[in-house]
Design a protein around this motif. Structure first.
Motif, PDB file in Angstrom:
ATOM      1  N   PHE A   1       0.835  -1.208   0.000  1.00  0.00           N
ATOM      2  CA  PHE A   1       0.000   0.000   0.000  1.00  0.00           C
ATOM      3  C   PHE A   1       0.864   1.251   0.000  1.00  0.00           C
ATOM      4  CE2 PHE A   1       0.456  -1.404   4.461  1.00  0.00           C
ATOM      5  CZ  PHE A   1       1.082  -0.296   5.011  1.00  0.00           C
ATOM      6  N   GLY A   2       0.248   2.365  -0.370  1.00  0.00           N
ATOM      7  CA  GLY A   2       0.849   3.671  -0.187  1.00  0.00           C
ATOM      8  C   GLY A   2       0.181   4.330   1.005  1.00  0.00           C
ATOM      9  N   GLY A   3       0.914   5.195   1.703  1.00  0.00           N
ATOM     10  CA  GLY A   3       0.318   5.791   2.892  1.00  0.00           C
ATOM     11  C   GLY A   3       1.065   7.006   3.392  1.00  0.00           C
ATOM     12  N   LEU A   4       0.717   7.404   4.593  1.00  0.00           N
ATOM     13  CA  LEU A   4       1.369   8.518   5.264  1.00  0.00           C
ATOM     14  C   LEU A   4       2.051   7.996   6.521  1.00  0.00           C
ATOM     15  CD1 LEU A   4      -1.383  11.283   4.993  1.00  0.00           C
ATOM     16  CD2 LEU A   4       0.669  11.009   3.587  1.00  0.00           C
ATOM     17  N   VAL A   5       3.294   8.394   6.720  1.00  0.00           N
ATOM     18  CA  VAL A   5       4.074   7.977   7.885  1.00  0.00           C
ATOM     19  C   VAL A   5       4.299   9.171   8.803  1.00  0.00           C
ATOM     20  CG1 VAL A   5       6.344   7.188   8.670  1.00  0.00           C
ATOM     21  CG2 VAL A   5       5.224   6.045   6.763  1.00  0.00           C
ATOM     22  N   GLN A   6       4.009   8.980  10.073  1.00  0.00           N
ATOM     23  CA  GLN A   6       4.274  10.018  11.061  1.00  0.00           C
ATOM     24  C   GLN A   6       5.747  10.003  11.440  1.00  0.00           C
ATOM     25  OE1 GLN A   6       2.344   9.430  14.834  1.00  0.00           O
ATOM     26  NE2 GLN A   6       2.647  11.555  15.477  1.00  0.00           N
ATOM     27  N   PHE A   7       6.364  11.186  11.413  1.00  0.00           N
ATOM     28  CA  PHE A   7       7.749  11.350  11.857  1.00  0.00           C
ATOM     29  C   PHE A   7       7.751  12.106  13.187  1.00  0.00           C
ATOM     30  CE2 PHE A   7       9.013   9.840   7.856  1.00  0.00           C
ATOM     31  CZ  PHE A   7      10.393   9.756   7.774  1.00  0.00           C
ATOM     32  N   LEU A   8       8.531  11.612  14.131  1.00  0.00           N
ATOM     33  CA  LEU A   8       8.737  12.293  15.403  1.00  0.00           C
ATOM     34  C   LEU A   8      10.230  12.364  15.664  1.00  0.00           C
ATOM     35  CD1 LEU A   8       5.957  10.651  17.646  1.00  0.00           C
ATOM     36  CD2 LEU A   8       5.926  12.928  16.586  1.00  0.00           C
ATOM     37  N   GLY A   9      10.726  13.559  15.908  1.00  0.00           N
ATOM     38  CA  GLY A   9      12.158  13.714  16.141  1.00  0.00           C
ATOM     39  C   GLY A   9      12.999  13.268  14.962  1.00  0.00           C
ATOM     40  N   GLY A  10      12.446  13.389  13.749  1.00  0.00           N
ATOM     41  CA  GLY A  10      13.178  13.016  12.547  1.00  0.00           C
ATOM     42  C   GLY A  10      13.184  11.526  12.254  1.00  0.00           C
ATOM     43  N   LYS A  11      12.413  10.740  13.023  1.00  0.00           N
ATOM     44  CA  LYS A  11      12.378   9.295  12.842  1.00  0.00           C
ATOM     45  C   LYS A  11      10.962   8.843  12.463  1.00  0.00           C
ATOM     46  CE  LYS A  11      16.658   8.706  14.353  1.00  0.00           C
ATOM     47  NZ  LYS A  11      17.749   8.206  13.481  1.00  0.00           N
ATOM     48  N   PRO A  12      10.853   7.892  11.533  1.00  0.00           N
ATOM     49  CA  PRO A  12       9.535   7.357  11.202  1.00  0.00           C
ATOM     50  C   PRO A  12       9.008   6.513  12.359  1.00  0.00           C
ATOM     51  CG  PRO A  12      11.251   6.127  10.048  1.00  0.00           C
ATOM     52  CD  PRO A  12      11.931   7.281  10.721  1.00  0.00           C
TER      53      PRO A  12
END
Length: 350
Positions: free
Chosen positions: A204-215
């Motif tokens: 699938f294609g999607g959206l990834v949340q990044f926190l502190g520059g990390k996925p």
């Protein structure tokens, strides 16, 4: 019916045409062949292409239907070279038979990957690219944003191509008041892996949340076989991305896709990821472990997950900055050598 006489089912008396569902589908098959070609095609070539796709149609039948599509403005004759699809014809293809188009994105991915001939060791050959356009008077504003995303490593590789009015990018001719942008599509990763003997399954294609520059995790997903549009195109127009925030603060929402490969190929995939990054192709964010979830996504037995950055992330950031864009993921194949390092490609606009 909306505007097109050939789309009526039954008798079309004012045009003298009897058009049923079977005839409609034949016309759409012909339009699809023309859409996939970067040059005009005659009846013989259309018949050959249809035969390769498992559809038998005589040249006489093809000429009959092309006469209809010419009258409707869906195709245009280019002298003795044959016909080509018009913009109206392309729009009709996009709108016709939504149910039939489920899985079209997945099928297009497979076709483009098969046609890729990129050689990683030489850094030469064709890769899959996305094609985008924006207004020419906004290109300097867009260039600054593009540079931010490329510098942050949230793009697919480090190369792109900017083309001015009148330039040709695949089948697209850039408009008189536009700039065209070609960016590497994440599906190019599949082509490289396949050339090294690693088959890839697109999940699938999607959206990834990044926190502190990390996925951290996927927040939205769309299966490739359940959509008629590329997922990241949908997310961009839905204003669901936060790529610029990820660039500037390390916290944001970035386009990415999830793939699976056979577990024994994990080591080679990691080595290829490093080589792709060195070549300017890039793309793989994470390679998982056999039978283990990756970013909270479970994988099939004896498989390994891959997370690949979205090729349209730079354009998502441009859209976030207030510059309207038109994007076509998996737009065409293009020689890798024609793409330039982003510092060089953007220099004249900064």
């Amino acid at each position: 019916m909306v505007g097109l006489g050939w789309r009526e089912i039954g008798q079309t008396e004012e045009r003298g045409i009897s058009m049923d569902e079977r005839s409609r589908r034949k016309i759409l098959d012909i339009l699809r062949v023309l859409d996939e070609s970067d040059r005009p095609l005659g009846g013989n070539r259309v018949a050959q292409a249809l035969a390769l796709a498992g559809t038998e149609m005589s040249q006489r039948t093809i000429r009959y239907y092309l006469g209809i599509t010419d009258r409707e403005g869906l195709t245009a004759r280019e002298g003795r070279r044959g016909r080509q699809l018009t913009e109206r014809g392309r729009q009709e293809l996009e709108n016709a038979y939504v149910v039939d188009k489920l899985g079209f994105v997945a099928a297009r991915v497979d076709a483009l990957i098969y046609r890729m001939n990129f050689r990683l060791r030489q850094g030469k050959g064709e890769v899959v690219v996305n094609i985008s356009t924006l207004e020419a008077d906004r290109v300097r504003q867009a260039a600054a944003v593009l540079k931010e995303v490329f510098d942050a490593g949230l793009s697919m590789g480090q190369r792109l191509l900017l083309a001015g009015p009148g330039a040709r990018l695949g089948r697209l001719v850039v408009g008189p008041r536009e700039y065209g942008i070609a960016t590497i599509c994440s599906m190019s990763v599949n082509g490289v892996l396949l050339s090294e003997g690693i088959p890839t399954t697109n999940r699938f294609g999607g959206l990834v949340q990044f926190l502190g520059g990390k996925p951290v995790r996927f927040t939205q997903i769309i299966n490739y076989d359940s959509t008629t549009l590329d997922p990241l195109e949908i997310f961009i127009k839905g204003q669901m991305t936060a790529v610029r925030a990820a660039v500037t603060t390390g916290d944001g929402v970035v386009g990415a896709s999830f793939r699976e490969i056979p577990a024994p190929a994990a080591g080679l995939a990691r080595r290829l990821s490093a080589r792709m990054a060195k070549a300017g192709l890039g793309g793989i964010i994470l390679v998982g472990r056999p039978d283990q979830p990756l970013l909270e996504i479970p994988v099939a037995p004896a498989r390994v997950g891959l997370v690949v950055v979205g090729g349209l992330n730079p354009l998502a950031a441009v859209e976030e900055s207030g510059v309207p864009t038109k994007n076509r993921a998996m737009g065409t194949l293009m020689p890798f050598e024609e793409l330039h390092p982003h510092q060089e490609a953007l220099a004249e606009f900064l």
